[in-house]
Design a protein around this motif. Structure first.
Motif, PDB file in Angstrom:
ATOM      1  N   GLY A   1      -1.128  -2.469   2.788  1.00 31.26           N
ATOM      2  CA  GLY A   1      -2.453  -1.439   2.602  1.00 31.26           C
ATOM      3  C   GLY A   1      -3.163  -1.617   3.585  1.00 31.26           C
TER       4      GLY A   1
ATOM      5  N   ILE B   1      -8.811   6.624  -1.280  1.00 31.09           N
ATOM      6  CA  ILE B   1      -7.677   6.375  -0.676  1.00 31.09           C
ATOM      7  C   ILE B   1      -7.423   4.781  -0.830  1.00 31.09           C
ATOM      8  CG2 ILE B   1      -6.434   6.370   1.536  1.00 31.09           C
ATOM      9  CD1 ILE B   1      -7.948   8.813   2.275  1.00 31.09           C
TER      10      ILE B   1
ATOM     11  N   LEU C   1      -4.326   3.293  -2.909  1.00 33.86           N
ATOM     12  CA  LEU C   1      -3.320   2.779  -1.976  1.00 33.86           C
ATOM     13  C   LEU C   1      -3.072   1.170  -2.146  1.00 33.86           C
ATOM     14  CD1 LEU C   1      -1.499   3.420   0.300  1.00 33.86           C
ATOM     15  CD2 LEU C   1      -3.272   2.545   1.899  1.00 33.86           C
TER      16      LEU C   1
ATOM     17  N   LEU D   1       6.173   4.068   0.536  1.00 33.53           N
ATOM     18  CA  LEU D   1       4.960   4.063   1.578  1.00 33.53           C
ATOM     19  C   LEU D   1       4.956   5.426   2.273  1.00 33.53           C
ATOM     20  CD1 LEU D   1       2.669   2.304   2.576  1.00 33.53           C
ATOM     21  CD2 LEU D   1       4.052   1.363   4.342  1.00 33.53           C
TER      22      LEU D   1
ATOM     23  N   LEU E   1       3.468   7.899  -0.006  1.00 31.89           N
ATOM     24  CA  LEU E   1       2.200   7.696  -0.350  1.00 31.89           C
ATOM     25  C   LEU E   1       1.031   8.056   0.952  1.00 31.89           C
ATOM     26  CD1 LEU E   1       1.840   3.967  -2.102  1.00 31.89           C
ATOM     27  CD2 LEU E   1       0.829   6.224  -2.802  1.00 31.89           C
ATOM     28  N   VAL E   2       1.507   7.566   1.983  1.00 31.50           N
ATOM     29  CA  VAL E   2       0.705   7.834   3.145  1.00 31.50           C
ATOM     30  C   VAL E   2       0.497   9.333   3.221  1.00 31.50           C
ATOM     31  CG1 VAL E   2       0.225   7.606   5.870  1.00 31.50           C
ATOM     32  CG2 VAL E   2       1.161   5.492   4.433  1.00 31.50           C
TER      33      VAL E   2
ATOM     34  N   LEU F   1      -1.671  10.666   0.561  1.00 26.62           N
ATOM     35  CA  LEU F   1      -3.127  10.137   0.494  1.00 26.62           C
ATOM     36  C   LEU F   1      -4.021  10.592   1.542  1.00 26.62           C
ATOM     37  CD1 LEU F   1      -2.715   6.717  -1.176  1.00 26.62           C
ATOM     38  CD2 LEU F   1      -3.870   8.735  -2.289  1.00 26.62           C
TER      39      LEU F   1
END
Lengths: 286, 294
Positions: free
Chosen positions: A108, A242, A246, A278, A281-282, A285
């Protein structure tokens, strides 16, 4: 994220560091993960917290809000983990704690720094500091299955982190040499923990990893729910939101298997799930 | 100037002190595994990252390496001469007299003194010293020469790729720059902490001779570095980096080689420890000369 190059610049460092550790383990090279974790969390983590938060511009890190968010996210994660553990018929201490505590000091933080810059990194550090404090006190006691004073308050990691937070909170301007030194020492945390998590992954057999996948997936689900709920409840938006989502969604805390003296399969599975999730998510977000 | 010197010295003392205290309090320090990891992964990344970031040209790289090579030849002549005059075994005292701790101590000192441009300029000297220490230094201890120090060294390949990219004017892609920068950050702090941890394990034997020899080594190395920088017409960061790198103490790795080949390791350990303490004490004065305006 504007292009594939931006995406690669954020994600590749994470994957390469983990892959480096993975290959290190698969090549049979020795490394003492317990030493690495203790050394990094005692010698590197407090300086990282101190340097990142003292260097951040005045008022740019809502320390209190992020601390609150981290505590609530871990607590909600713990509640959800307890429900999952009970539903799965497993001992609460062993799996509940593992599923509640996020590994906030590696993936993160790397993503936040490379994608959003030093200000977001500093906010991530605030979350990491509180999550580590919880992991090295309550998490340690849960992992050991003993709720005495020594288990709760006997870890040098907890004292180091508490000390760093006190020094951050005090209204003083540290001398340049101290900021340089702490910045230097703190720099080891993210890359070493990424490599160490790769080593842990490399040491787990494929079948064991598959068997532990439900736990690994549960950590991601629990973390995401906890992160979104807490961020919403506290009315967070922008970078703070975020950071909380995250960091809450990260794999099982590295300290958990160290304290529990076991549970590496679950850690590795949650890492594998986290690495797979990941990019999504990236993309979602950031 | 005093504040500048304190800013350079403080991280060194604090980080080495942490390693020293960690080991002295009886905690395990996995120096070998972590050293391998840093040497094979983190340090090549640091070399690549700093060389590409500061666009170290092959010409500057070769110039710095060449000047340092000249200094090493003088170190060797002086070291061997003194060892012969004192009747000491060259196979024990030769490498410690010639090869310095340009990695664990030299790179951090240059970084703190001159920032990242200093680190970039120091890389060529560090590589020259490391390659020669691992080839000729090991050969002196072992009695045979091996090419593996060059052909099996990731650092050499990292430097070659960085030099090629710089020569062609191709910046590394951002993912590569970020990755090597991230991994490279492990190197410097770990190297200083590891230096402190090694110091905690070493002991000095034959005190008067060891101190005399090391005092001579450190003073003559500093003078040779200063002379070499003046002769080569170096200025600014390059001049300071050369003087600092020449003033570094005996490389810890020589102790490991002496142990491996059973060449009186206790004597080499004494030299490592005594020269490091002397180098630390001399550093404020060396910095006065090496920093701009010195």
């Amino acid at each position: 994220m504007h292009s594939l190059a931006d995406f690669a610049a954020v994600l590749v460092p994470v994957y390469v560091c983990v892959a480096g550790g993975f290959l290190w383990a698969r090549m049979g090279r020795p490394i003492d993960l317990s030493f690495v974790a203790t050394f990094v969390y005692v010698v590197g983590a407090p300086p990282l917290v101190f340097a990142a938060l003292k260097r951040a511009p005045e008022g740019s890190v809502p320390l209190g809000t992020l601390a609150e968010a981290a505590v609530f996210a871990v607590a909600l994660g713990g509640l959800l983990a307890a429900l999952v553990s009970i539903a799965a018929g497993r001992r609460l201490g062993a799996s509940g704690g593992a599923l509640a505590l996020p590994f906030a000091g590696a993936m993160g933080l790397s993503v936040l720094r490379d994608a959003l810059g030093p200000a977001a990194f500093a906010q991530g550090i605030a979350y990491f500091a509180v999550a580590t404090l919880v992991a090295s006190t309550v998490g340690r006691a849960a992992a050991r299955g003993r709720w005495d004073g020594s288990s709760l308050f006997g870890s040098p990691i907890a004292w180091g982190m508490a000390g760093a937070l006190v020094l951050v909170a005090l209204p003083w301007t540290p001398p340049k040499f101290l900021l340089n030194t702490t910045n230097l020492l703190g720099g080891v945390v993210v890359p070493v923990m990424l490599i160490a998590s790769g080593v842990a992954l490399g040491r787990v057999e494929g079948t064991d990893l598959l068997r532990a996948l439900p736990s690994g997936s549960a950590r991601l689900g629990i973390g995401l729910i906890a992160g979104f709920v807490v961020a919403g409840a506290l009315g967070l938006d922008g970078v703070s939101r975020i950071v909380v989502v995250l960091e809450s969604a990260m794999p099982i805390a590295f300290l958990w298997p160290i304290y529990a003296k076991g549970g590496w399969n679950e850690f590795a599975a949650s890492l594998a799930v986290g690495l797979a999730a990941l990019p999504l998510l990236v993309a979602y977000l950031i | 100037m005093l504040i500048e010197i304190a800013t350079v010295l403080a991280p060194l003392f604090i980080c080495a002190g942490i390693g020293f205290a960690w080991t002295r309090t009886g905690r395990a320090f996995d120096a070998e595994s972590m050293g391998n990891l840093v040497g094979n992964l983190a340090l090549p990344c640091l070399v690549f990252s700093t060389m590409t970031k500061y666009e170290i040209s092959p010409a500057l790289f070769a110039h710095m390496a060449g000047v340092y090579l000249g200094a090493i030849v003088v170190f060797a002549a002086v070291g061997v001469g003194v060892a012969r005059a004192l009747g000491l075994d060259i196979r024990v005292y030769g490498p410690p007299m010639v090869f310095s701790n340009c990695g664990n101590m030299g790179l951090p000192v240059c970084l703190f003194a001159f920032g990242e441009p200093g680190l970039a300029a120091a890389v060529s000297i560090f590589l020259t010293n490391a390659i020669l220490n691992y080839t000729f230094g090991t050969a002196t201890f072992a009695g045979k020469l091996s090419h593996r120090a060059v052909t099996h060294n990731v650092l050499v390949y990292a430097a070659l790729v960085a030099l090629a990219l710089t020569a062609l004017g191709i910046p590394p892609p951002r993912w590569l720059a970020n990755t090597t920068s991230l991994m490279g950050t492990i190197s410097v702090p770990f190297m200083i902490v590891a230096l402190g941890a090694s110091m905690a394990r070493l002991h000095v034997s034959d005190l008067p001779r060891t101190i005399g020899l090391c005092l001579f080594r450190q003073l003559s190395s500093f003078a040779i570095g200063w002379g070499a920088a003046s002769l080569a017409g170096l200025e600014g960061v390059e001049r300071g980096v050369l003087i600092l790198m020449c003033s570094m103490p005996v490389a810890v790795v020589n102790y490991l080689f002496a142990m491996r080949y059973d060449r009186r390791p206790e004597q080499v350990a004494s030299m490592v420890l005594a020269s490091t303490v002397i180098a630390y004490c001399m550093l404020p004065f060396v910095l006065i000369v090496a920093l701009p305006g010195g």
